[in-house]
Design an enzyme around this catalytic site. Structure first.
Site, short mmCIF file in Angstrom:
data_model
loop_
_atom_site.label_atom_id
_atom_site.label_comp_id
_atom_site.label_asym_id
_atom_site.label_seq_id
_atom_site.Cartn_x
_atom_site.Cartn_y
_atom_site.Cartn_z
N SER A 1 0.97 -1.21 -0.12
CA SER A 1 -0.16 0.26 0.01
C SER A 1 0.86 1.43 -0.11
O SER A 1 0.63 2.27 0.41
CB SER A 1 -1.00 0.21 1.35
N GLY A 2 1.96 1.25 -0.60
CA GLY A 2 2.78 2.33 -0.97
C GLY A 2 2.24 3.33 -1.83
O GLY A 2 1.02 3.34 -2.27
N ASN A 3 3.01 4.26 -2.56
CA ASN A 3 2.36 5.12 -3.49
C ASN A 3 2.01 4.36 -4.58
O ASN A 3 0.67 4.58 -5.04
CB ASN A 3 3.70 5.89 -3.71
N TRP A 4 2.55 3.39 -5.16
CA TRP A 4 2.13 2.59 -6.51
C TRP A 4 1.24 1.73 -5.84
O TRP A 4 -0.04 1.55 -6.74
CB TRP A 4 3.41 2.09 -7.19
N GLY A 5 1.12 1.11 -4.80
CA GLY A 5 0.10 0.05 -4.26
C GLY A 5 -1.20 0.71 -4.21
O GLY A 5 -2.34 0.40 -4.65
N ARG B 1 13.73 9.36 -10.66
CA ARG B 1 14.96 9.55 -9.62
C ARG B 1 16.69 9.12 -10.17
O ARG B 1 17.24 9.74 -9.71
CB ARG B 1 14.30 9.10 -8.41
N ALA C 1 3.14 6.88 -10.57
CA ALA C 1 1.99 6.39 -9.87
C ALA C 1 1.14 7.68 -9.81
O ALA C 1 0.05 7.49 -9.60
CB ALA C 1 2.36 5.91 -8.30
N LYS D 1 15.63 -0.90 -16.87
CA LYS D 1 15.46 0.27 -17.47
C LYS D 1 16.10 1.19 -16.39
O LYS D 1 16.61 2.37 -16.87
CB LYS D 1 13.98 0.81 -17.53
#
Lengths: 347, 347
Positions: free
Chosen positions: B13-17, B274, B156, B209
């Site tokens: 449940s981070g930024n992308w989650g 980044r 995200a 990448k």
């Protein structure tokens, strides 16, 4: 086997023509076993502060009008008549605006050497009577000599500064024995030349990337961010490739996805070029493209919108436009008043 | 044929989650014939201003810590224990930092439903004992269930804002009947899902990448311009593809050159990410990467330099490092004091 020394003539001397002349001049001196030392460069004569441009170039070795910050090697000689520049030339480099090609070719017919061959750096496609042609084919037909193409991620001023670049030569089966000359003429440690037997694919990359760059500029104007821009570029690359495969013989898909002429030039053009810039301004200001061209391009021409029109008219005449939804959407935004917000609706 | 309704759990449940949970929550409601309506989301419990993050999320339907500007659908339920979040789940979405995977998988073993399957959004590769693994394989082995991968040009915050994106699902032959579930779970008009039978290729794109983005950042720091940057990206894309084809089974070259996970994500990452940013600063300031990470990334981790190290150590242990001159040069600039001006010397 071609064994005579190659006599090189560069037909054209604009920004890109002058940049490529710095390299060709250097390499003909470096490979004296292969090339005659003098490289003639056809310069359309202009008077600059009361002096002929050819005289300025031949005295100062700088094209003060079109590439003022780079020195041309001393063996590059400016010549004001195309047929004189090309006299006895065996290797012709075409790098002039496409509207002049047919007339220039006519004037060259009797000047060039037997066994001469050519390479074209002319962007764009020629569309007439429901036919679409690359300029390498136009030259080949007009002069009756084989013509390759060179295209890549090659902003002229960066190349002239000696910054690192790659480029791609697309050649014909009939030119396999000549590729080594083209590589020797153009390859340097800072200008790396790749080659692929696909003159149509390389030429079409150089034309169709400008259509995609208009779409990328719309994304910038809409402020839709990096995901959307990359998506438009990816979809655009696929439509470019599909168009080439559908309408031209001998096209290799990897020309689009793997070479400097393909994916790399697309990236450079969608991040830095004039088509992107005007398309962004179109979304922000809603001014017509011809007004933006006058305001933003300082006399240069916008190729992307014109190529979009040529491509869509060609596709419509063949009943194939629905297979190219991105190209068609870009066309409708440019010419039919479609809201740029609709850019992805049909994809 | 799998015919039961799918019960979805998002593990992470981070930024992308959190961004992907906004989409999964919306789509499970939209496709009620396919999915159970509740989507559990495993949230690593933290105390924010004296209150549990799970309580905040379940009351306000916003992940105030990691994605504060997007609303989660009401059917997304934050659960502080992974095994409870995954209880009876049939479709597990893994989107947590890779260092937690093995422990979390252990805790899930007895919770998940028979016939469960998974999809991983975890970037990076796991390198240990001269072996290199994608995390979809780590999960597959740990839980004994098939695991696909999802990757693409997906910043995200842009996805959470509903801006246009594409993404790519790489699936296994054993998951062919399941792909339609993944598409239904993630595809929306603004988040277009493509699929290709190549879980390794899609996963490796997401990891490799970042290596290329370090090289692109070097070009920015050197101020070498658009031609050089596009060249580094093109060469990097070819090394990415060659690496995948050389060391993994079932990789499709077109995953790299044609999909959102491949060329499109590379573009987004080399212009916005980044890794690019820190690499540019490295050239300009010559400060070490761990210092730049602390100064510029606000607590986020730099993946590109770590992946570069993993990849080069792996290649060296297999005697193959000379086949990847760009990767090796990037490594030497990062870790061996090579002057960034040497970036293109070995290419």
């Amino acid at each position: 086997m071609v064994q005579q020394k190659q006599r090189v003539a560069i037909i054209g001397s604009g920004n890109w023509g002058s940049a490529i002349a710095t390299i060709a001049g250097y390499n003909t001196m470096r490979h004296k076993e292969v090339f005659e030392p003098i490289v003639n460069m056809y310069v359309y004569e202009e008077i600059i502060n009361g002096e002929k441009l050819t005289d300025i170039i031949n005295r100062e070795h700088v094209n003060t009008k079109y590439l003022p910050h780079a020195r041309l090697p001393d063996n590059v000689v400016a010549v004001p008549k195309a047929e004189e520049a090309a006299r006895d030339a065996t290797l012709l480099v075409f790098v002039l605006p496409h509207q002049f090609i047919l007339n220039v070719c006519k004037s060259l017919k009797d000047a060039i050497a037997p066994g001469a061959h050519a390479i074209s750096m002319i962007k764009g496609v020629d569309v007439a009577n429901h036919q679409i042609s690359i300029y390498a084919d136009v030259i080949e037909k007009s002069l009756g000599i084989p013509c390759a193409a060179l295209s890549g991620a090659n902003i002229a001023n960066e190349v002239a500064q000696g910054l690192f670049s790659e480029t791609t030569i697309g050649y014909r089966a009939s030119q396999r024995d000549l590729v080594d000359y083209y590589k020797k003429l153009f390859d340097t440690p800072k200008f790396r030349v790749g080659a692929i037997e696909d003159v149509s694919g390389v030429s079409l990359c150089g034309a169709l990337k400008n259509v995609v760059a208009v779409g990328a500029g719309f994304v910038d104007g809409l402020e839709w961010g990096g995901n959307a821009k990359a998506a438009i570029m990816r979809i655009g690359l696929m439509e470019m490739r599909n168009f080439a495969l559908e309408f031209f013989e001998g096209v290799k898909p990897e020309t689009f996805t793997e070479t400097s002429a393909g994916v790399a030039d697309l990236i450079t053009t969608c991040y830095g070029g004039r088509n992107r810039k005007c398309a962004e301004a179109f979304v922000r200001t809603r001014k017509p493209f011809h007004v933006l061209e006058a305001e933003l391009l300082n006399g240069q021409k916008l190729q992307g919108t014109e190529t979009t029109k040529d491509v869509i008219e060609f596709l419509e005449s063949h009943g194939k436009v629905d297979e190219y939804p991105l190209f068609k959407t870009i066309y409708d935004i440019c010419y039919n008043g479609l809201d740029p917000q609709q850019l992805t609706e049909r994809l």
